[in-house]
Design a protein around this motif. Structure first.
Motif, PDB file in Angstrom:
ATOM      1  N   LEU A 118       6.816   0.677   7.834  1.00  0.00           N
ATOM      2  CA  LEU A 118       6.012   0.228   6.693  1.00  0.00           C
ATOM      3  C   LEU A 118       5.239  -1.045   7.030  1.00  0.00           C
ATOM      4  N   LYS A 119       5.831  -1.906   7.843  1.00  0.00           N
ATOM      5  CA  LYS A 119       5.104  -3.102   8.280  1.00  0.00           C
ATOM      6  C   LYS A 119       3.889  -2.724   9.114  1.00  0.00           C
ATOM      7  N   GLN A 122       1.323  -1.624   6.799  1.00  0.00           N
ATOM      8  CA  GLN A 122       0.800  -2.755   6.035  1.00  0.00           C
ATOM      9  C   GLN A 122      -0.358  -3.438   6.747  1.00  0.00           C
ATOM     10  N   ARG A 125      -3.127  -1.658   5.305  1.00  0.00           N
ATOM     11  CA  ARG A 125      -3.017  -1.388   3.873  1.00  0.00           C
ATOM     12  C   ARG A 125      -2.242  -2.533   3.230  1.00  0.00           C
ATOM     13  N   ALA A 126      -2.959  -3.529   2.767  1.00  0.00           N
ATOM     14  CA  ALA A 126      -2.313  -4.726   2.217  1.00  0.00           C
ATOM     15  C   ALA A 126      -1.407  -4.403   1.036  1.00  0.00           C
ATOM     16  N   SER A 127      -1.732  -3.343   0.307  1.00  0.00           N
ATOM     17  CA  SER A 127      -0.943  -2.987  -0.875  1.00  0.00           C
ATOM     18  C   SER A 127       0.487  -2.591  -0.512  1.00  0.00           C
ATOM     19  N   MET A 128       0.720  -2.316   0.774  1.00  0.00           N
ATOM     20  CA  MET A 128       2.031  -1.858   1.194  1.00  0.00           C
ATOM     21  C   MET A 128       3.061  -2.991   1.212  1.00  0.00           C
ATOM     22  N   GLY A 129       2.628  -4.210   1.057  1.00  0.00           N
ATOM     23  CA  GLY A 129       3.527  -5.349   1.126  1.00  0.00           C
ATOM     24  C   GLY A 129       4.667  -5.274   0.128  1.00  0.00           C
ATOM     25  N   VAL A 132       7.239  -2.937   1.476  1.00  0.00           N
ATOM     26  CA  VAL A 132       7.961  -3.556   2.588  1.00  0.00           C
ATOM     27  C   VAL A 132       9.087  -4.440   2.049  1.00  0.00           C
ATOM     28  N   SER A 280       2.201   5.350   1.182  1.00  0.00           N
ATOM     29  CA  SER A 280       3.053   5.207   2.359  1.00  0.00           C
ATOM     30  C   SER A 280       3.459   6.570   2.910  1.00  0.00           C
TER      31      SER A 280
END
Length: 304
Positions: A118-119, A122, A125-129, A132, A280
């Motif tokens: 996931l990192k 990220q 894809r900043a929204s994945m933070g 994470v 994700s």
């Protein structure tokens, strides 16, 4: 799954398989019997499992969980090798518990892998933070679960008991049988199983996840047996072990993504928007397809 605590009460540790090293003047493995070789092979794996279990109470390092899981997998492979003399019931009792303990230890490792993937997602894809961060919390929960379920004294007691029982059974049934023919036969059977799994996985142009996973498990079993029995079987097997390790690494990359996708699909994330979770999963699906093609190519080389 067999309830080990109900059907097979665990005694207090008897220290039969405490950490130790083979004395310098002890006989070499190729001079030993099937029964005597079992303890020399099992003892260091048991010592590793006990040490790693002990460390869990104070250390939640990812590698510790991974090596604990590997130790239980090696014991499963060893029990499979000796199962013709241990008997079906004893083998099933032990290997089911090895499998359960490996799964408990593996929960933390699985979230470590998912978090790392996931990192990577990220980065683009900043929204994945937020996901994470949620995966990090799931990892903490997995650590707590493992520490609750895996108690060093219980693990040591179980391993001491189950392996002593196996040793006694082997000494009563095959104490004077030489190890070499037995080891070569078990390795050949593991080789045939890997070849069969590989051919089955390669029967279609598009590989299936379950088939690749079966190849991975069969390859691990063969590699562990070669590592166990290498001192007593004919011919050098360093090259085979190296090739198996390479294939396992390729299959492992695919398995990490497939397992992480399953893990995220099955988890609940109360504070993560559904669209972020879906994003994700889409990213993991693309990575999985790419890794699956690479894994399938390696499997076809084994099948051929």
């Amino acid at each position: 799954m067999v309830d080990m605590d109900a059907d097979w009460p665990l005694p207090r540790p008897i220290n039969f398989f405490k950490e130790s090293r083979r004395p310098a003047d002890s006989p070499t493995p190729d001079a030993d019997s099937i029964a005597s070789t079992f303890s020399s092979l099992a003892a260091p794996v048991v010592a590793e499992a006990v040490r790693r279990a002990r460390e869990l109470s104070t250390n939640c390092d990812a590698e510790g969980f991974h090596q604990l899981r590997v130790a239980f997998r090696k014991l499963r492979a060893l029990y499979w090798a000796y199962s013709p003399y241990l008997g079906e019931e004893a083998t099933a009792h032990a290997t089911e518990e090895f499998k359960r303990l490996a799964a408990v230890a593996g929960g933390t490792r699985d979230w470590d892998i998912a978090g790392d993937l996931l990192k990577a997602a990220q980065a683009s894809r900043a929204s994945m933070g937020i996901l994470v961060a949620a995966a990090k919390e799931k990892r903490a929960q997995a650590v707590a679960h493992s520490q609750t379920m895996i108690k060093c004294d219980d693990v040591e007691s179980f391993l001491n008991d189950v392996l002593l029982r196996a040793q006694m059974q082997l000494e009563s049934s095959c104490n004077d049988l030489p190890i070499r023919d037995f080891a070569e036969d078990r390795v050949r059977r593991a080789e045939r199983a890997l070849k069969k799994r590989s051919r089955y996985a390669s029967r279609n142009e598009t590989a299936h996840e379950e088939d690749l996973h079966d190849v991975r498990k069969a390859g691990k079993k063969l590699r562990y047996l070669l590592e166990f029995f290498q001192p007593v079987i004919k011919g050098g097997h360093d090259r085979t072990i190296k090739e198996l390790t390479s294939v396992q690494n390729k299959l492992g990359l695919f398995n990490d993504i497939a397992a992480s996708e399953t893990l995220i699909r099955s988890a609940s994330f109360d504070d993560v928007p559904p669209e972020v979770v879906q994003e994700s999963l889409q990213w993991l699906e693309k990575q999985k397809c790419r890794r699956m093609r690479a894994a399938a190519r390696r499997v076809r080389t084994i099948a051929g």
